[in-house]
Design a protein around this motif. Sequence first.
Motif, short mmCIF file in Angstrom:
data_model
loop_
_atom_site.label_atom_id
_atom_site.label_comp_id
_atom_site.label_asym_id
_atom_site.label_seq_id
_atom_site.Cartn_x
_atom_site.Cartn_y
_atom_site.Cartn_z
N GLY A 1 0.81 -1.20 0.00
CA GLY A 1 0.00 0.00 0.00
C GLY A 1 0.86 1.27 0.00
N GLY A 2 0.25 2.35 -0.44
CA GLY A 2 0.96 3.62 -0.46
C GLY A 2 0.72 4.43 -1.72
N ARG A 3 0.37 3.74 -2.81
CA ARG A 3 0.12 4.42 -4.09
C ARG A 3 -0.98 3.67 -4.84
NH1 ARG A 3 3.10 9.32 -4.61
NH2 ARG A 3 4.70 9.09 -3.00
N GLY B 1 -1.13 -2.95 4.04
CA GLY B 1 -0.95 -1.58 4.48
C GLY B 1 -1.58 -0.51 3.61
N PRO B 2 -2.78 -0.74 3.08
CA PRO B 2 -3.40 0.27 2.21
C PRO B 2 -4.13 1.36 3.00
CG PRO B 2 -4.86 -1.59 2.41
CD PRO B 2 -3.63 -1.92 3.23
N ASP B 3 -4.42 2.47 2.31
CA ASP B 3 -5.32 3.45 2.90
C ASP B 3 -6.74 3.17 2.39
OD1 ASP B 3 -5.54 4.50 0.31
OD2 ASP B 3 -4.13 6.12 0.68
N ARG B 4 -7.69 3.99 2.79
CA ARG B 4 -9.09 3.71 2.45
C ARG B 4 -9.35 3.76 0.95
NH1 ARG B 4 -12.58 7.04 7.05
NH2 ARG B 4 -11.87 5.81 8.87
N SER B 5 -8.73 4.72 0.28
CA SER B 5 -8.95 4.84 -1.16
C SER B 5 -8.41 3.62 -1.90
CB SER B 5 -8.32 6.12 -1.69
OG SER B 5 -6.91 6.10 -1.54
N GLU B 6 -7.28 3.10 -1.45
CA GLU B 6 -6.71 1.91 -2.08
C GLU B 6 -7.56 0.68 -1.82
OE1 GLU B 6 -2.11 3.50 -1.67
OE2 GLU B 6 -2.91 2.08 -0.22
N PRO C 1 -4.63 -4.45 6.70
CA PRO C 1 -4.36 -3.03 6.92
C PRO C 1 -3.35 -2.73 8.03
CG PRO C 1 -6.37 -3.64 8.05
CD PRO C 1 -5.87 -4.89 7.36
N THR D 1 2.36 -0.46 8.73
CA THR D 1 2.57 0.98 8.64
C THR D 1 3.91 1.35 8.03
OG1 THR D 1 3.46 1.06 10.90
CG2 THR D 1 1.09 1.41 10.64
N ASN E 1 5.14 -4.60 6.37
CA ASN E 1 4.60 -5.23 5.17
C ASN E 1 5.11 -6.66 5.05
OD1 ASN E 1 4.87 -2.19 3.27
ND2 ASN E 1 2.98 -3.16 3.91
#
Length: 211
Positions: free
Chosen positions: A66-68, A91-96, A111, A114, A119
Amino acid sequence: LVHRLRTRRSLVLLLASLVLVLPFIGTHASSLHAMVTTYAATTLERRVPAAELPILNPHLGIIILGGRATRVQEAATLSQRFPDAPVILSGPDRSEIHLAKSRLENLVIDPRATNTFENAIFTREFVKRHIEKCWLLITSAIHMPRALGVFRAAGIPVIPWPVFDGQHSINIKRARVTHEVLGLIGYRLLGRTHEIYPAHRRSSCRPSAKA
């Protein structure tokens, strides 16, 4: 020995660009600032090329860091080629998460992570239950050297699949380069990687015939 010298020489050049040159470049030398920053970013991005993949591979699994959003988008493209591959999004954010759920099948979302080290540690729990798989690691090209080193140290044989995130401003690019260089050094000092500047090498992944 030659390989180690080349690795160290590449890292020295990269560090010299950041530590010795950039702090002394003022606003009156913006073109030089841009040139040095771009060189450092390109050096990192080209360190680990994408692996060659067969047309069909029933033993393949996909790990997305996650991250992009571009990483999730690339995984969605690959999943069309390998529709049966399990996919881990770490490790994604909500949009991912939203993007992944709308475009990916066979998806596991974790999730908890961090940072890159987490990861690898959390993903290892899932990978151990699927020892018959070879795992494709998707992350940004500039992040791939550090990610590859961490996953190797965690005992996860991965196949690198770097993603180029597109154009950024010089300030953003410089911040990302600085973050990665400091991360490479810090992770090596903490024992989270076995190599200070990991490079691509033939994967040791050997899937079981049971898959």
